[in-house]
Each structure stands twice: as C-alpha cells, then as structure tokens.
Design an enzyme around this catalytic site. Structure first.
Site, PDB file in Angstrom:
ATOM      1  N   CYS A  47       0.837  -1.207   0.000  1.00 20.96           N
ATOM      2  CA  CYS A  47       0.000   0.000   0.000  1.00 20.96           C
ATOM      3  C   CYS A  47       0.868   1.251   0.000  1.00 20.96           C
ATOM      4  CB  CYS A  47      -0.906   0.011   1.227  1.00 20.96           C
ATOM      5  SG  CYS A  47      -1.819  -1.522   1.473  1.00 20.96           S
TER       6      CYS A  47
HETATM    7  C1  BEZ Z   1       0.908  -4.886   2.257  1.00 24.27           C
HETATM    8  O1  BEZ Z   1       0.260  -3.982   1.709  1.00 24.27           O
HETATM    9  O2  BEZ Z   1       2.047  -5.121   1.919  1.00 24.27           O
HETATM   10  C2  BEZ Z   1       0.276  -5.663   3.362  1.00 24.27           C
HETATM   11  C3  BEZ Z   1      -1.095  -5.639   3.514  1.00 24.27           C
HETATM   12  C4  BEZ Z   1      -1.684  -6.343   4.532  1.00 24.27           C
HETATM   13  C5  BEZ Z   1      -0.887  -7.071   5.406  1.00 24.27           C
HETATM   14  C6  BEZ Z   1       0.478  -7.087   5.256  1.00 24.27           C
HETATM   15  C7  BEZ Z   1       1.064  -6.382   4.222  1.00 24.27           C
END
Ligand code: BEZ
Length: 193
Positions: free
Chosen positions: A67
C-alpha cells in the site's frame, strides 16, 4: 456478490440472478468521523461522492508495504493523468481510524489523494469487501479493491481475485492505478473493457 430475485408476472417462477459486483448501485450511505485541525468533523458518503466522478481504492492497512510503496504513491503520482480522464478526486480508504490515516497521509506527503478512514468498517462491509486478517492480527480489514464512482453510483469495480478470510495471499494488480487508467483510456478510445 449481489443477489436479485426476479418474479415472473403471472407465474410462480422465481429467478435468482447473481451479480459479481455492484455496478450501477449506489455506494453505501455511511457516517464517518475525521480529525481535522485537532477537531472531530462529521462527514458522510455525500461529502466524498456527491456531484463528483471519483476513484476510491481501498486497501488492507495504512503503512503496510504494498500500500505504501506501490498503490498509494502510484495514484498520487498519476493524479493529473486521472484528472485528464474525467476524474475529479481520488480517495484512499482503509479500515483504520482517522489519526492513523492522517499520519499516513502526512508521511506520504500527499497533495492529491485524500484519505477516508472507514474505522468502523461499515462502508467496507456494506460494499461486501470486509474480510478477516486474523492471521496477521489485523482483525477485520478491507479486501483490496478500487472503483470508479460517479455521483454516488458505482461505474466500475476492480476487485483483486480470491477474496477470502485469513489468507496469506494479497494479490495486487487489478486495483492498481495502471489498471484503472487502462480502463479509463479504453473508454476514451470508445472500446470499453
Ligand atoms: C501490504 O500492503 O504489503 C500488506 C497488507 C496487509 C498485510 C500485510 C502487508
């Protein structure tokens, strides 16, 4: 998944139609509370969606790697291109509180994308996008998806495949800025995908 019962006139037949997304439906009407200048401000769905054509991308968590490194900066950088394709505003939503979302926006130096804190997860739930991420001790979060919403009506959805509770998988591609832009470009070329 959306279900609709259609009863035939003068017949006892009931047809069950399943829809995989919510195209042409209104986004959920939800109340939000956001922190602005040290005060609580009450907002709702109309605040963000009324009389605008917007992109919302919703993701599992503020400050998480995909994200923070790909999805959010990608939308932020392409904001002008999206504007040229008729998008008035881009929103990043997450099931996080307003303090967290504001801190993330500040950390990312956002100038274009605005954040929506769906702290209660109500919008996400009513979109059918709430999922469990107990394996990561995240609790209930948003499945990763994006959508184009025109004056509160869903025009197109981009849902990552395999929506499941407690999955270690976190697919990323469908809801990426590149893919959403590809769709908007195809509209301009007159061949919707
Ligand atoms: C990520 O966006 O990398 C992520 C999303 C949810 C849990 C762990 C990592």
């Amino acid at each position: 998944t959306k279900f609709k019962y259609v009863e035939g006139e003068g017949s006892k037949t009931t047809i069950l139609i399943m829809f995989d997304d919510k195209i042409n439906m209104q986004v959920p009407h939800v109340h939000f509370r956001v922190r602005e200048m040290g005060e609580w401000v009450d907002t709702n769905t109309d605040t963000y969606f009324k009389d605008k054509r917007v992109i919302v991308f919703s993701l599992p968590g503020a400050f998480t790697p995909t994200c923070s490194n790909q999805q959010l900066p990608g939308y932020e950088l392409k904001a002008d291109v999206f504007k040229e394709h008729g998008i008035d505003q881009i929103y990043c939503m997450s099931v996080n509180d307003s303090f967290v979302m504001n801190a993330w926006a500040q950390d990312q130096k956002l100038e274009n994308v605005k954040v929506i804190p769906d702290g209660n997860g109500q919008f996400t739930q009513e979109m059918g996008m709430l999922c469990q991420k107990r394996d990561k001790c995240f609790g209930e979060r948003s499945w990763r998806y994006a959508m184009i919403v025109n004056n509160g009506v869903i025009e197109k959805m981009f849902v990552e495949p395999g929506k499941t509770d407690d999955t270690p998988e976190d697919p990323y591609g469908e809801s990426s800025p590149e893919n959403v832009l590809k769709y908007l470009q195809s509209l301009n070329q007159g061949n919707s995908i």
